[in-house]
Motif scaffolding. Sequence first.
Motif, PDB file in Angstrom:
ATOM      1  N   GLU A  64      -8.930   3.003   3.124  1.00  0.00           N
ATOM      2  CA  GLU A  64      -9.041   4.228   3.457  1.00  0.00           C
ATOM      3  C   GLU A  64      -9.012   4.612   2.609  1.00  0.00           C
ATOM      4  OE1 GLU A  64      -4.354   6.318   4.283  1.00  0.00           O
ATOM      5  OE2 GLU A  64      -6.046   5.608   6.222  1.00  0.00           O
ATOM      6  N   GLN A  65      -9.739   5.972   1.350  1.00  0.00           N
ATOM      7  CA  GLN A  65      -9.321   6.603   0.945  1.00  0.00           C
ATOM      8  C   GLN A  65      -7.868   6.908  -0.325  1.00  0.00           C
ATOM      9  OE1 GLN A  65     -12.293   8.142  -1.125  1.00  0.00           O
ATOM     10  NE2 GLN A  65     -11.168   7.807  -2.785  1.00  0.00           N
ATOM     11  N   SER A  66      -7.452   6.692   0.640  1.00  0.00           N
ATOM     12  CA  SER A  66      -5.251   6.870  -0.618  1.00  0.00           C
ATOM     13  C   SER A  66      -5.008   5.525  -0.858  1.00  0.00           C
ATOM     14  CB  SER A  66      -4.738   7.323   0.979  1.00  0.00           C
ATOM     15  OG  SER A  66      -5.037   8.166   0.908  1.00  0.00           O
TER      16      SER A  66
ATOM     17  N   SER B 147     -13.757   9.153   1.961  1.00  0.00           N
ATOM     18  CA  SER B 147     -14.923   7.446   1.956  1.00  0.00           C
ATOM     19  C   SER B 147     -13.848   7.197   2.546  1.00  0.00           C
ATOM     20  CB  SER B 147     -15.760   7.377   0.889  1.00  0.00           C
ATOM     21  OG  SER B 147     -15.061   7.016  -0.228  1.00  0.00           O
ATOM     22  N   VAL B 148     -14.201   5.486   3.150  1.00  0.00           N
ATOM     23  CA  VAL B 148     -13.962   4.227   2.544  1.00  0.00           C
ATOM     24  C   VAL B 148     -14.319   2.884   2.188  1.00  0.00           C
ATOM     25  CG1 VAL B 148     -12.866   5.389   5.331  1.00  0.00           C
ATOM     26  CG2 VAL B 148     -15.247   3.881   5.096  1.00  0.00           C
ATOM     27  N   TRP B 149     -13.924   2.292   2.128  1.00  0.00           N
ATOM     28  CA  TRP B 149     -14.453   1.206   1.123  1.00  0.00           C
ATOM     29  C   TRP B 149     -14.001   0.030   2.550  1.00  0.00           C
ATOM     30  CZ3 TRP B 149     -15.961   0.691  -3.636  1.00  0.00           C
ATOM     31  CH2 TRP B 149     -15.995   1.826  -4.564  1.00  0.00           C
ATOM     32  N   VAL B 150     -14.887  -1.363   2.151  1.00  0.00           N
ATOM     33  CA  VAL B 150     -15.153  -2.126   2.680  1.00  0.00           C
ATOM     34  C   VAL B 150     -15.104  -3.289   1.529  1.00  0.00           C
ATOM     35  CG1 VAL B 150     -16.696  -4.229   4.272  1.00  0.00           C
ATOM     36  CG2 VAL B 150     -16.794  -1.506   4.413  1.00  0.00           C
ATOM     37  N   TYR B 151     -13.072  -3.813   2.210  1.00  0.00           N
ATOM     38  CA  TYR B 151     -13.107  -4.767   0.968  1.00  0.00           C
ATOM     39  C   TYR B 151     -11.654  -5.589   2.024  1.00  0.00           C
ATOM     40  CZ  TYR B 151     -11.525  -6.339  -3.822  1.00  0.00           C
ATOM     41  OH  TYR B 151     -11.752  -7.090  -4.902  1.00  0.00           O
ATOM     42  N   GLY B 152     -12.057  -6.276   2.212  1.00  0.00           N
ATOM     43  CA  GLY B 152     -11.361  -7.049   2.861  1.00  0.00           C
ATOM     44  C   GLY B 152      -9.892  -7.854   2.509  1.00  0.00           C
ATOM     45  N   GLN B 153      -8.186  -7.664   3.168  1.00  0.00           N
ATOM     46  CA  GLN B 153      -7.474  -7.668   2.707  1.00  0.00           C
ATOM     47  C   GLN B 153      -7.305  -9.165   1.942  1.00  0.00           C
ATOM     48  OE1 GLN B 153      -4.132  -7.334   5.607  1.00  0.00           O
ATOM     49  NE2 GLN B 153      -3.104  -8.894   4.696  1.00  0.00           N
TER      50      GLN B 153
ATOM     51  N   LEU C   1      -3.346  -1.842   7.680  1.00  0.00           N
ATOM     52  CA  LEU C   1      -3.101  -2.427   6.151  1.00  0.00           C
ATOM     53  C   LEU C   1      -2.254  -1.173   5.285  1.00  0.00           C
ATOM     54  CD1 LEU C   1      -3.149  -4.112   3.015  1.00  0.00           C
ATOM     55  CD2 LEU C   1      -5.643  -4.413   3.074  1.00  0.00           C
ATOM     56  N   ASN C   2      -3.482  -0.294   6.044  1.00  0.00           N
ATOM     57  CA  ASN C   2      -3.529   1.535   4.933  1.00  0.00           C
ATOM     58  C   ASN C   2      -2.039   1.806   4.806  1.00  0.00           C
ATOM     59  OD1 ASN C   2      -6.003   1.694   3.707  1.00  0.00           O
ATOM     60  ND2 ASN C   2      -6.959   0.810   5.958  1.00  0.00           N
ATOM     61  N   LEU C   3      -1.445   1.281   6.702  1.00  0.00           N
ATOM     62  CA  LEU C   3      -0.389   1.834   6.551  1.00  0.00           C
ATOM     63  C   LEU C   3       1.117   1.333   5.950  1.00  0.00           C
ATOM     64  CD1 LEU C   3       0.936   4.387   8.315  1.00  0.00           C
ATOM     65  CD2 LEU C   3       1.362   2.703   9.546  1.00  0.00           C
ATOM     66  N   ALA C   4       0.682  -0.089   5.649  1.00  0.00           N
ATOM     67  CA  ALA C   4       0.921  -0.480   4.633  1.00  0.00           C
ATOM     68  C   ALA C   4       1.516  -0.225   3.160  1.00  0.00           C
ATOM     69  CB  ALA C   4       0.811  -1.773   4.964  1.00  0.00           C
ATOM     70  N   VAL C   5       0.793  -0.352   2.677  1.00  0.00           N
ATOM     71  CA  VAL C   5       0.113   0.434   1.276  1.00  0.00           C
ATOM     72  C   VAL C   5       1.134   2.029   1.436  1.00  0.00           C
ATOM     73  CG1 VAL C   5      -1.355   1.197  -0.324  1.00  0.00           C
ATOM     74  CG2 VAL C   5      -1.782  -0.645   0.589  1.00  0.00           C
TER      75      VAL C   5
ATOM     76  N   ALA D 244     -10.232   8.187   7.417  1.00  0.00           N
ATOM     77  CA  ALA D 244     -10.490   8.216   5.895  1.00  0.00           C
ATOM     78  C   ALA D 244      -9.089   8.221   5.071  1.00  0.00           C
ATOM     79  CB  ALA D 244     -11.551   9.482   5.254  1.00  0.00           C
ATOM     80  N   GLY D 245      -8.288   8.537   5.911  1.00  0.00           N
ATOM     81  CA  GLY D 245      -6.864   8.426   5.580  1.00  0.00           C
ATOM     82  C   GLY D 245      -6.132   9.935   4.634  1.00  0.00           C
ATOM     83  N   LEU D 246      -5.013  10.340   5.683  1.00  0.00           N
ATOM     84  CA  LEU D 246      -4.714  11.344   5.260  1.00  0.00           C
ATOM     85  C   LEU D 246      -3.830  11.170   3.626  1.00  0.00           C
ATOM     86  CD1 LEU D 246      -2.840  12.664   8.106  1.00  0.00           C
ATOM     87  CD2 LEU D 246      -4.895  14.113   7.184  1.00  0.00           C
ATOM     88  N   PRO D 247      -3.076  12.122   2.812  1.00  0.00           N
ATOM     89  CA  PRO D 247      -3.128  12.032   1.361  1.00  0.00           C
ATOM     90  C   PRO D 247      -1.730  11.332   2.078  1.00  0.00           C
ATOM     91  CG  PRO D 247      -4.035  13.992   1.429  1.00  0.00           C
ATOM     92  CD  PRO D 247      -4.048  13.167   3.160  1.00  0.00           C
ATOM     93  N   ILE D 248      -0.741  10.740   1.120  1.00  0.00           N
ATOM     94  CA  ILE D 248       0.455   9.616   1.418  1.00  0.00           C
ATOM     95  C   ILE D 248       1.334  10.834   0.853  1.00  0.00           C
ATOM     96  CG2 ILE D 248       1.981   7.780   0.043  1.00  0.00           C
ATOM     97  CD1 ILE D 248      -0.665   6.203  -0.518  1.00  0.00           C
ATOM     98  N   GLY D 249       2.102  10.401   2.356  1.00  0.00           N
ATOM     99  CA  GLY D 249       3.329  11.666   2.382  1.00  0.00           C
ATOM    100  C   GLY D 249       2.928  12.714   2.834  1.00  0.00           C
ATOM    101  N   PHE D 250       1.895  13.187   3.107  1.00  0.00           N
ATOM    102  CA  PHE D 250       1.157  14.470   3.590  1.00  0.00           C
ATOM    103  C   PHE D 250       2.540  15.157   4.337  1.00  0.00           C
ATOM    104  CE2 PHE D 250       0.873  11.712   7.575  1.00  0.00           C
ATOM    105  CZ  PHE D 250       0.759  13.287   8.609  1.00  0.00           C
TER     106      PHE D 250
END
Length: 399
Positions: free
Chosen positions: A57-59, A103-109, A308-312, A393-399
């Motif tokens: 995701e964007q964040s 936006s989002v990106w396709v890029y594997g873990q 993965l995005n939540l872990a980041v 696409a993802g909320l800002p980190i720490g929203f």
Amino acid sequence: MTSEGDGVLRTQVAIIGAGPAGLLLSHLLGNAGVESVVVESRSQEYVAGRIRAGILEQSTVDLLRSAGLADRLSREGDQHRGIHLQWPHERHHLDFVDLTGRSVWVYGQTEVQKDLVAARTAAGQQVHYEVADTALHDLETDHPSVTFTDAEGRPRRVAADVVVGCDGSFGPSRAAVPDAVRRTWDRTYPYSWLGILADVAPSTDELIYAWHPDGFAMHSMRSSSVSRLYLQVPNGTDVATWSDDRIWDALATRLGHGQDGWELTPGPVTEKSVLPMRSYVQTPMRHGRLFLAGDAAHTVPPTGAKGLNLAVADVGLLAPALIDLLRKDDPRLADAYSETALRRVWRCTHFSWWMTTMLHTSGDPFDEQLQLSQLRWVTSSQAGATGLAENYAGLPIGF
């Protein structure tokens, strides 16, 4: 500085788990001059080869860029504006950029892991792979430690100021939070995903999420020449009962092969597995000098592309909290970490549940009509489409 004497490693932060969360945390801490030691029960090759998430995701992308970890992502990743939602005889594109500006990106873990390993190796990060009998000690004191047996069979101890558990659902960190303070919420879904990797160019420009009476299907990708596809299957499915031909036939049916001239192109299947679907949240995410991040504290079904995005996001909150705690003796962010992180955890848990229950069939005709009504609303309402796009696409980190 990290040092070793009398068989004891001394450092500021002991990190359990060398996956993306653990290595990203060590990188962010290292950039700020905070030392860490990482221990991992698996081999480096095993961790690097795990086929997991593929959507950033964007964040997440913003954080990787700010940390100097996105050079290869920028060159080789594939930026996507949105997704396709479909059901029989209907396919609709949701453009996240038009709806939210993100936006989002396709890029594997696996690629994220390669970048992190390269960066930490260049920085001289100390990582102990293939350790056994990992245990956490004295977490309610100012001098916690981690003991383990290293790959050569020697007992070791890491004395630290802080311990961080990034060791997933089955590591020791989750269980180190005492029963008296730990609360858990759990949901096991009545279906699984049969996932495949195939050496064939994607048949779609962006991901397809498909509702079908036979069950959910998804067309994703890992690169311009590798496709990732999923089928809803019953729990307990034996992957051996699904031949390649059977998989491609089911995908063609559920994804709408031939609908409006669209065709699914099959190819050689290089990997197949069955993934159970589960939601899990454990609180608190901090106990004494132990902090949890990623799957050590929460698990979501993959439908919303949030694992993965939540872990980041956890690490993005935790790194500055530990930097303030250890370099400035300022505990405010560390004290707020669990509460702050859990706001996003529950938002992503809800979104993942919502996407999952909207798209997976239960065999109940009433549920079927509710799902189709919801899909029609999401694809025809600006408000509905924006809500999905904002969360995906993802909320800002720490929203």
